[in-house]
Motif scaffolding. Sequence first.
Motif, short mmCIF file in Angstrom:
data_model
loop_
_atom_site.label_atom_id
_atom_site.label_comp_id
_atom_site.label_asym_id
_atom_site.label_seq_id
_atom_site.Cartn_x
_atom_site.Cartn_y
_atom_site.Cartn_z
N THR A 1 7.25 7.28 -1.39
CA THR A 1 6.90 5.91 -1.78
C THR A 1 8.06 5.20 -2.48
O THR A 1 8.22 3.99 -2.35
CB THR A 1 5.68 5.88 -2.71
N ASP B 1 -1.37 8.34 -0.96
CA ASP B 1 -2.46 8.68 -0.05
C ASP B 1 -2.55 7.70 1.12
O ASP B 1 -3.13 8.04 2.17
CB ASP B 1 -3.79 8.76 -0.79
N ALA B 2 -1.97 6.51 0.99
CA ALA B 2 -1.95 5.57 2.12
C ALA B 2 -1.02 6.10 3.21
O ALA B 2 -1.31 5.97 4.41
CB ALA B 2 -1.49 4.19 1.65
N SER C 1 4.57 11.43 -2.57
CA SER C 1 4.90 10.72 -3.81
C SER C 1 6.37 10.29 -3.87
O SER C 1 6.66 9.12 -4.17
CB SER C 1 4.55 11.59 -5.02
N ASP D 1 0.83 -1.20 0.00
CA ASP D 1 0.00 0.00 0.00
C ASP D 1 0.86 1.26 0.00
O ASP D 1 0.64 2.19 -0.79
CB ASP D 1 -0.91 -0.01 1.24
N ARG E 1 2.81 1.87 -3.32
CA ARG E 1 2.01 2.17 -4.51
C ARG E 1 1.15 3.42 -4.38
O ARG E 1 0.81 4.04 -5.40
CB ARG E 1 1.09 0.97 -4.81
N HIS E 2 0.79 3.78 -3.15
CA HIS E 2 -0.21 4.83 -2.98
C HIS E 2 0.24 5.90 -1.97
O HIS E 2 0.22 5.64 -0.76
CB HIS E 2 -1.53 4.22 -2.52
#
Length: 236
Positions: free
Chosen positions: A209, A191-192, A206, A185, A188-189
């Motif tokens: 990650t 927002d997670a 961003s 999670d 890839r994201h």
Amino acid sequence: MTALMSIFHAPGRVPALAEMLRRCLGEAPPVQGLATWEEALGDPQELRLYFEVSLPTPKAYSQYLADRLPQRVLVPHVLKSAARTAATGRALEGTTKVDAMLIAPSTGFAVLFEAKVLADASGSVGFDILRNQIARNIDVMLEPNPNLKPPLTQRHPGRTCFVLATPEIFREHPESRLYGWLMRDYQRHPDALERDLPHRVGTDFSPVTRRLGWLTWEDCNDLIPGACPWLSNTHT
């Protein structure tokens, strides 16, 4: 952590470490201003590898938690204890002890390692049922440490990566562990990360990650044969 020690003390220290980092973080460092792993690692004589490093809890998180205790603590007697702790000015979360830290003082580059064999990541801390161990590690990764002793003060948060080290079987079957779901999670994201680090208002997650990697003990054993002598010879 014998595996990391074996790689760190290899005759070709920088090439061995660079190859290890390529396997879990990509061909080039996912940070600004460092084009190659060799550049990031800098002078091999200055490189340091520490174990059980205690990093302070970010002040922003401490304040966020203190302001939201009823939403982050469900058990009444634990909530009372948390409120008493906050009232005395004591920390609601202790220091985060990372299993290992590789640091290159001359470049500010560092890697925080969380090592697992069979254990899973913890899904909460004493006074916060929504704070998981992986998010906690990433949180301290993003925080400068001006009050620690050198060379820890020279670690640049923007040039720090987080690496989870586990047996290969759990990277192949990430759904079998909480950390598997979390790492996928978070990688890839963005927002997670924003969801689980809500006190970091305005942070662009961003690029963060890309600074999260997954290393296996089999990778280490492949790089330096015998680095993990406890590994089963039957697992491929």
